[in-house]
Design an enzyme around this catalytic site. Structure first.
Site: not given
Length: 95
Positions: A23, A41
């Protein structure tokens, strides 16, 4: 530096993509490309990406997430393209 038509990309990235800095990698790359949106996520172990910006910048971002950070192992990137709707101001990591 806007080049190309504004588009939106939605992507689901699978493989070893959680717990490996994916990320943050995506956020850094998106901000460098001046793309707005988010990455998070998912409960199934995948990563979801939603981004808007110039087509060429989004293509570069999609190319980057096919590789990911060194610690990741990307197996598949499912991408859907659509017209941008100015939904985002910045690019952020969502939790």
């Amino acid at each position: 530096m806007e080049t190309g038509t504004e588009k939106r990309v939605s992507a689901r990235i699978t493989g070893r993509v959680q717990g490996v800095g994916f990320r943050n990698f995506t956020q850094r790359r998106a901000r460098r490309l001046d793309v707005s949106g988010w990455v998070r996520n998912e409960p199934d172990g995948s990563v979801r990406l939603e981004a808007e910006g110039p087509t060429d910048a989004l293509e570069s971002l999609v190319e980057a997430v096919h590789e990911g950070p060194r610690t990741a192992r990307v197996e598949e990137v499912d991408v859907d393209w659509s017209d941008a709707d100015d939904a985002f101001e910045i690019f952020q990591v969502r939790r």
